[in-house]
Scaffold this motif. Structure first.
Motif, PDB file in Angstrom:
ATOM      1  N   PHE A   1      -9.622  -7.544  -2.146  1.00 40.92           N
ATOM      2  CA  PHE A   1      -8.392  -7.790  -1.417  1.00 40.92           C
ATOM      3  C   PHE A   1      -8.645  -7.871   0.071  1.00 40.92           C
ATOM      4  O   PHE A   1      -9.707  -7.513   0.585  1.00 40.92           O
ATOM      5  CB  PHE A   1      -7.363  -6.686  -1.721  1.00 40.92           C
ATOM      6  N   LYS A   2      -7.606  -8.327   0.762  1.00 44.97           N
ATOM      7  CA  LYS A   2      -7.638  -8.439   2.221  1.00 44.97           C
ATOM      8  C   LYS A   2      -6.379  -7.806   2.793  1.00 44.97           C
ATOM      9  O   LYS A   2      -5.274  -8.044   2.302  1.00 44.97           O
ATOM     10  CB  LYS A   2      -7.707  -9.917   2.630  1.00 44.97           C
ATOM     11  N   LEU A   3      -6.558  -6.979   3.813  1.00 46.57           N
ATOM     12  CA  LEU A   3      -5.411  -6.382   4.508  1.00 46.57           C
ATOM     13  C   LEU A   3      -4.714  -7.470   5.311  1.00 46.57           C
ATOM     14  O   LEU A   3      -5.346  -8.180   6.085  1.00 46.57           O
ATOM     15  CB  LEU A   3      -5.895  -5.263   5.436  1.00 46.57           C
ATOM     16  N   ILE A   4      -3.392  -7.609   5.113  1.00 45.38           N
ATOM     17  CA  ILE A   4      -2.689  -8.707   5.794  1.00 45.38           C
ATOM     18  C   ILE A   4      -1.694  -8.221   6.849  1.00 45.38           C
ATOM     19  O   ILE A   4      -1.213  -9.025   7.653  1.00 45.38           O
ATOM     20  CB  ILE A   4      -1.959  -9.613   4.778  1.00 45.38           C
ATOM     21  N   ASP A   5      -1.348  -6.950   6.874  1.00 44.09           N
ATOM     22  CA  ASP A   5      -0.499  -6.436   7.963  1.00 44.09           C
ATOM     23  C   ASP A   5      -0.643  -4.922   8.058  1.00 44.09           C
ATOM     24  O   ASP A   5      -1.394  -4.316   7.311  1.00 44.09           O
ATOM     25  CB  ASP A   5       0.964  -6.837   7.779  1.00 44.09           C
ATOM     26  N   SER A  56       9.315   3.545  -2.861  1.00 41.28           N
ATOM     27  CA  SER A  56       9.309   2.220  -3.482  1.00 41.28           C
ATOM     28  C   SER A  56       8.455   1.254  -2.676  1.00 41.28           C
ATOM     29  O   SER A  56       8.205   1.451  -1.478  1.00 41.28           O
ATOM     30  CB  SER A  56      10.735   1.676  -3.594  1.00 41.28           C
ATOM     31  N   ALA A  57       8.030   0.188  -3.325  1.00 41.12           N
ATOM     32  CA  ALA A  57       7.217  -0.829  -2.657  1.00 41.12           C
ATOM     33  C   ALA A  57       7.960  -1.441  -1.476  1.00 41.12           C
ATOM     34  O   ALA A  57       7.361  -1.766  -0.445  1.00 41.12           O
ATOM     35  CB  ALA A  57       6.818  -1.907  -3.655  1.00 41.12           C
ATOM     36  N   LYS A  93       2.708  -1.583   4.895  1.00 44.42           N
ATOM     37  CA  LYS A  93       1.404  -2.234   4.933  1.00 44.42           C
ATOM     38  C   LYS A  93       1.115  -2.893   3.583  1.00 44.42           C
ATOM     39  O   LYS A  93       1.471  -2.354   2.534  1.00 44.42           O
ATOM     40  CB  LYS A  93       0.301  -1.226   5.263  1.00 44.42           C
ATOM     41  N   HIS A  94       0.440  -4.045   3.641  1.00 41.98           N
ATOM     42  CA  HIS A  94       0.231  -4.822   2.422  1.00 41.98           C
ATOM     43  C   HIS A  94      -1.178  -5.411   2.365  1.00 41.98           C
ATOM     44  O   HIS A  94      -1.812  -5.631   3.394  1.00 41.98           O
ATOM     45  CB  HIS A  94       1.258  -5.960   2.341  1.00 41.98           C
ATOM     46  N   ILE A 101       0.859  -1.189   0.000  1.00 42.71           N
ATOM     47  CA  ILE A 101       0.000   0.000   0.000  1.00 42.71           C
ATOM     48  C   ILE A 101       0.891   1.234   0.000  1.00 42.71           C
ATOM     49  O   ILE A 101       1.682   1.443   0.926  1.00 42.71           O
ATOM     50  CB  ILE A 101      -0.912   0.020   1.238  1.00 42.71           C
ATOM     51  N   ALA A 102       0.791   2.048  -1.023  1.00 41.75           N
ATOM     52  CA  ALA A 102       1.642   3.226  -1.151  1.00 41.75           C
ATOM     53  C   ALA A 102       1.295   4.269  -0.090  1.00 41.75           C
ATOM     54  O   ALA A 102       0.128   4.629   0.084  1.00 41.75           O
ATOM     55  CB  ALA A 102       1.498   3.832  -2.544  1.00 41.75           C
TER      56      ALA A 102
END
Length: 211
Positions: A207-211, A122-123, A128-129, A82-83
């Protein structure tokens, strides 16, 4: 790893981080030229192919002009960053510990191009992803009311305060009487005036938030 950007002006990044937004629609873009020839008109069809949906574009003579497919940017199961800006990510403004891909001025983090602008982060530097759990293609107006809520539209329990007959309203940027109206106003703000009415093809990512 890829990154994905959500609109900050309308608090969509925050909605993702809070788990309220679990779906996003991205306009399918087509090439203006094919082998140097301008394509004035085209026809689009969609067909399932495994876990993704292919978008095929044809000219007025029904000749395929996109090489066979326009594929979604993200795939089912893919983890995407997530940017966010370095500032929002909580980096120390006086730190010299900078991501090597940062395009800003070399020096303190607060002088980085990415300090306030997440485009330059950068990614690898994002914290957060999300994981992509579903991909489909449809027209923008095909969205259901339930999916509008997955897009971050909020149910507001003070509808009467805003002049609605019931005590429930829905918030995009302003209160609306139903989720669809709120989403159509929001997408016009985010993607350009008249976008919902133009009803383009969109890739829909769940999508699903994973962290």
């Amino acid at each position: 790893m890829k990154k994905i950007m959500f609109n900050d002006k309308f608090s969509l990044t925050q909605a993702v981080l809070e788990g309220r937004k679990t779906m996003t629609r991205r306009i399918v873009t087509y090439p203006l030229k094919f082998r140097g020839v301008n394509v004035a008109g085209y026809f689009v069809c969609k067909r399932p192919s495994g876990e993704v949906t292919e978008i095929c574009m044809y000219d007025e003579d029904e000749r395929m002009i996109d090489g066979g497919q326009i594929l979604p940017k993200y795939k089912v199961g893919e983890v995407v960053a997530i940017a966010q800006s370095y500032k929002d990510l909580g980096y120390d403004p006086d730190s010299l510990d900078r991501d090597p891909k940062d395009l800003g001025i070399r020096g303190f983090m607060k002088h980085s191009a990415g300090w306030n602008n997440k485009m330059f982060v950068s990614a690898a530097a994002c914290k957060k992803h999300i994981r992509i759990t579903g991909v489909k293609c449809e027209r923008l107006q095909d969205i259901s009311e339930a999916e509008c809520l997955k897009e971050g539209i909020e149910e507001h329990l003070k509808g009467i305060q805003y002049g609605f007959p019931s005590n429930i309203g829905y918030i995009g940027q302003y209160p609306f009487s139903n989720p669809r109206e709120a989403f159509s106003a929001l997408i016009d703000k985010v993607s350009g005036k008249g976008m919902f009415a133009s009803n383009p093809y969109v890739f829909v990512y769940e999508f699903k938030l994973i962290d």
